[in-house]
Design a protein around this motif. Structure first.
Motif, short mmCIF file in Angstrom:
data_model
loop_
_atom_site.label_atom_id
_atom_site.label_comp_id
_atom_site.label_asym_id
_atom_site.label_seq_id
_atom_site.Cartn_x
_atom_site.Cartn_y
_atom_site.Cartn_z
N LEU A 78 -1.90 -26.23 40.67
CA LEU A 78 -2.19 -25.49 39.75
C LEU A 78 -1.34 -25.81 38.98
N LEU A 79 -0.61 -24.38 39.16
CA LEU A 79 0.52 -24.78 37.87
C LEU A 79 1.49 -25.75 37.30
N LEU A 80 1.76 -27.26 38.07
CA LEU A 80 2.23 -28.31 38.04
C LEU A 80 1.56 -29.22 37.47
N ALA A 81 -0.20 -29.29 37.94
CA ALA A 81 -1.29 -30.55 37.27
C ALA A 81 -0.75 -30.70 35.92
N PRO A 82 -0.68 -29.59 34.99
CA PRO A 82 -0.80 -29.53 33.19
C PRO A 82 1.28 -30.66 33.35
N THR B 147 -0.05 -38.76 29.55
CA THR B 147 -1.12 -38.59 28.43
C THR B 147 -0.30 -37.73 27.18
N THR B 148 -1.12 -37.86 26.15
CA THR B 148 -1.30 -36.91 25.45
C THR B 148 -1.92 -35.59 24.84
N GLU B 149 -3.73 -35.92 26.20
CA GLU B 149 -3.97 -35.29 26.01
C GLU B 149 -4.89 -33.83 26.63
N VAL B 150 -3.25 -33.64 27.23
CA VAL B 150 -2.79 -32.42 28.13
C VAL B 150 -1.57 -32.16 27.44
N GLN B 151 -1.65 -31.08 26.33
CA GLN B 151 -0.05 -30.86 25.91
C GLN B 151 -0.21 -28.84 25.48
N TRP B 152 0.33 -28.61 26.80
CA TRP B 152 0.84 -27.46 27.70
C TRP B 152 2.25 -26.73 26.57
N SER B 153 2.18 -25.52 26.07
CA SER B 153 3.34 -24.93 25.25
C SER B 153 3.72 -24.10 26.32
N LEU B 154 5.51 -23.70 26.34
CA LEU B 154 5.76 -23.62 27.01
C LEU B 154 4.89 -21.50 27.66
N TYR B 155 4.16 -21.15 25.89
CA TYR B 155 3.56 -19.73 26.12
C TYR B 155 2.18 -20.16 27.33
N ASP B 156 1.73 -21.21 27.21
CA ASP B 156 0.58 -21.59 28.37
C ASP B 156 0.69 -22.10 29.87
#
Length: 183
Positions: free
Chosen positions: A27-31, A38-47
């Protein structure tokens, strides 16, 4: 407990632990993987850090359950309860369950999370008490839907039914574990 029973329980515990922690890692690696395609998923370090903490807490509680009971029924009930709580927290943080995440009404979702934590402690993590707690959480989830409807806020019925189903399945599993005298 016979040697064969101990081996079976230890094997079951090892498998459950592997699935739990492996699933959390996936689950943590999926994003991170999705961000490569894709540019649809944009997680920050905080996320990633927040999700890592949430997964660690959920798996930590799962570890306590694995140590507290050898009953597969009790463990399944706990897994459903932990999973339902986890999805409730992540959903409320990510998009908000009542309208958008910035809607003040979403604070009531946290009341369910607090109720789950306090109720588990008060019930002393016993199957009978946890079953009753899960029923109360299902009722609270329904009450949240009534509140959202009364205040003309968006809380899709399907979302409410999914969470209520999670609480009710956990209640049934804990009830069965209690009737079997397990945990």
């Amino acid at each position: 407990m016979s040697g064969e029973t101990v081996k079976l329980v230890n094997g079951q515990t090892t498998l459950l632990r592997t699935v739990m922690w492996g699933g959390a890692a996936a689950l943590l690696l999926a994003p991170a993987v999705a961000m490569q395609f894709t540019t649809e998923v944009q997680w920050s370090l905080y996320d990633f850090a927040l999700m890592g903490v949430l997964l660690a807490v959920a798996c930590g509680v799962g570890e306590l359950v694995l140590r507290a009971s050898e009953s597969l029924t009790f463990r399944l009930g706990a897994a459903v309860a932990i999973g339902t709580t986890f999805v409730l927290v992540v959903g409320n943080l990510a998009v908000g369950l009542i309208g958008a995440e910035d809607k003040p009404a979403n604070v009531w979702v946290w009341a369910l999370v607090v109720m789950a934590a306090v109720g588990a402690v008060v019930s002393q993590f016993r199957a009978r008490g946890l079953s009753r707690l899960m029923l109360a959480l299902a009722a609270g989830q329904g009450g949240l839907a009534i509140y959202a409807r009364a205040t003309e806020q968006d809380l899709p019925l399907g979302v409410t039914l999914i969470f209520m189903a999670g609480w009710l399945v956990a209640a049934a599993l804990f009830d069965r574990a209690a009737r079997e005298g397990q945990a």
